[in-house]
Write an enzyme that holds these catalytic residues in place. Sequence first.
Site: not given
Ligand code: FAD
Length: 499
Positions: A15, A48, A77, A333, A342
């Site tokens: 994200a 992924e 895909k 997230l 999906e």
């Molecule tokens: P995260 O990857 O958790 O990143 C959070 C970031 O915030 C990290 O860099 C962390 O270090 C930082 N952070 C947190 N707290 C602090 C702090 N206090 N200080 C500084 N930095 C901080 N999406 C798809 O499109 N296709 C899929 O097939 C898919 N499969 C998935 C399967 C599962 C089981 C899950 C749970 C998710 C899946 N997703 C999928 C969703 C996808 O993984 C997430 O939408 C995507 O990776 C985004 O994650 P994020 O960057 O929001 O969070």
Amino acid sequence: MQPLKTILIAGGGSAGWMTAALCSRLFQGLYDIVLVESDQIGTIGVGEATIPAIKKFNELLGLEEDDFLRKTQGSFKLGIQFRDWWRKGESYLHGFGVIGQDLGWLRAHQYWLRMRELGRAPPFDNLAINNAMALSDKFMRARADMSESPIGHIAHAFHFDAGLYAKHLSTYAQARGVKRREGKIVEVTLRPADGFVQSVTLDDGETVAADLFIDCSGFRGLIIEQALKTGYEDWTHWLPCDRAIAVPSERSEHFTPYTRSTAHDAGWQWRIPLQHRTGNGHVYCSRFIDDDEAERVLLSNLDGAQRADPLRIRFTTGKRKKIWNKNCVAVGLAAGFMEPLESTSLHLIQSSVIRLVRLLPDAGFDQATIDEFNRQTDFEYERVRDFIILHYKATERDDTAFWRHCRDMEIPATLQRKMDLFRANGRVFREDDELFTEESWIQVFLGQGVIPRGYDPLVRVHSDEEIARHLGNIETVIGRCLAVMPSHAEFVSRACAAP
Ligand code: FAD
């Protein structure tokens, strides 16, 4: 009111870096952008599979597709295969793109329903180029100069290593001026006057102030929830799965151009083929199965040797009550989560960032702008939610307590309306900008055994022989197209050969 000058992105998972990459590309230095991420905390490390809209995102960034595939160990895909969802032993495909060819006023599935009634229907997948390619493990890209042929209508997305993608975008964004700051945010300071976010403080004591904060901190929602106490809309009563276990395995011989989702007793398992490994995971409901049993089920259903320790993840399906609250917008997230059935999470990141760019404030924060962002975002989330619920609700499985629960549960009125309409005459209408197309809904309805009582009366404008000929032609033309296509494995190795 101060003009917007500085943007802070909290978090560097998919994200954070997707947001940083797009902002750096579109804003072209107009604002100072800082991204704070913590190696100590790390990222979720899954995600992924995608849907075709990701191509638009990569195009906006100017990423060249073969280079992107090489850097992310990606594959193509064409859709998702659902095994054992409707009934055990049955499977169907949700392919991207078109189904057959319209005849007169109506979609091809209406004519298929008529042939089905007569016992003369061809296999549904033979009518859709994406599905036919997927089932024969073939691949090629759509050809813009062949719009008259099914080859002009192939729609693809990717499977890729999300960690490598984020790394690639990190290099991209930093080359365009985004400043990366390594460190853990330990405090968020709000302005006493209006409760807007003023600054964040890192573990080394430095304070970083900004005008706009984009919370990409993952499930914890560091700013949007922990600081602003925005609140969360819990959708577990409609989507009861609340845990996942992910594990990579060796690359399999069967290098499919589709994601596979296999229903188990209390959830489902994904299989995502990448160049260097296969991604696997079991999404399940902890009310019906414990973690150790869920892990055993996952590991006994791999089609390659396990390559790492399983990763256990807990989640609550739903979304923040306001995804944009005061001067903070949550992305990824931190905004909410729906299971990856999906493959919608990366897409929701992309569309939220594009929406934010479209509604970017000039100076100060106008409530009408914030409300419009939240209205559009809520609509998108709710329609995706309904589409995912359909897979569970429309099951005929009653072999476990989990499936009986899903079959009998209440569903949102918006979904009930869509199901009732389809059951009547096979009709479905895409509302506003909802993500999934009519073709997507039709395939999941039919695949899950939601067979309409009748079909559109205008089908009878054509004779049965004319309809049979029309569907037969579609099958023949698609069959000829397949004959000239390389296998998915061949296509990927050619695309990824050294430039
Ligand atoms: P995260 O990857 O958790 O990143 C959070 C970031 O915030 C990290 O860099 C962390 O270090 C930082 N952070 C947190 N707290 C602090 C702090 N206090 N200080 C500084 N930095 C901080 N999406 C798809 O499109 N296709 C899929 O097939 C898919 N499969 C998935 C399967 C599962 C089981 C899950 C749970 C998710 C899946 N997703 C999928 C969703 C996808 O993984 C997430 O939408 C995507 O990776 C985004 O994650 P994020 O960057 O929001 O969070």
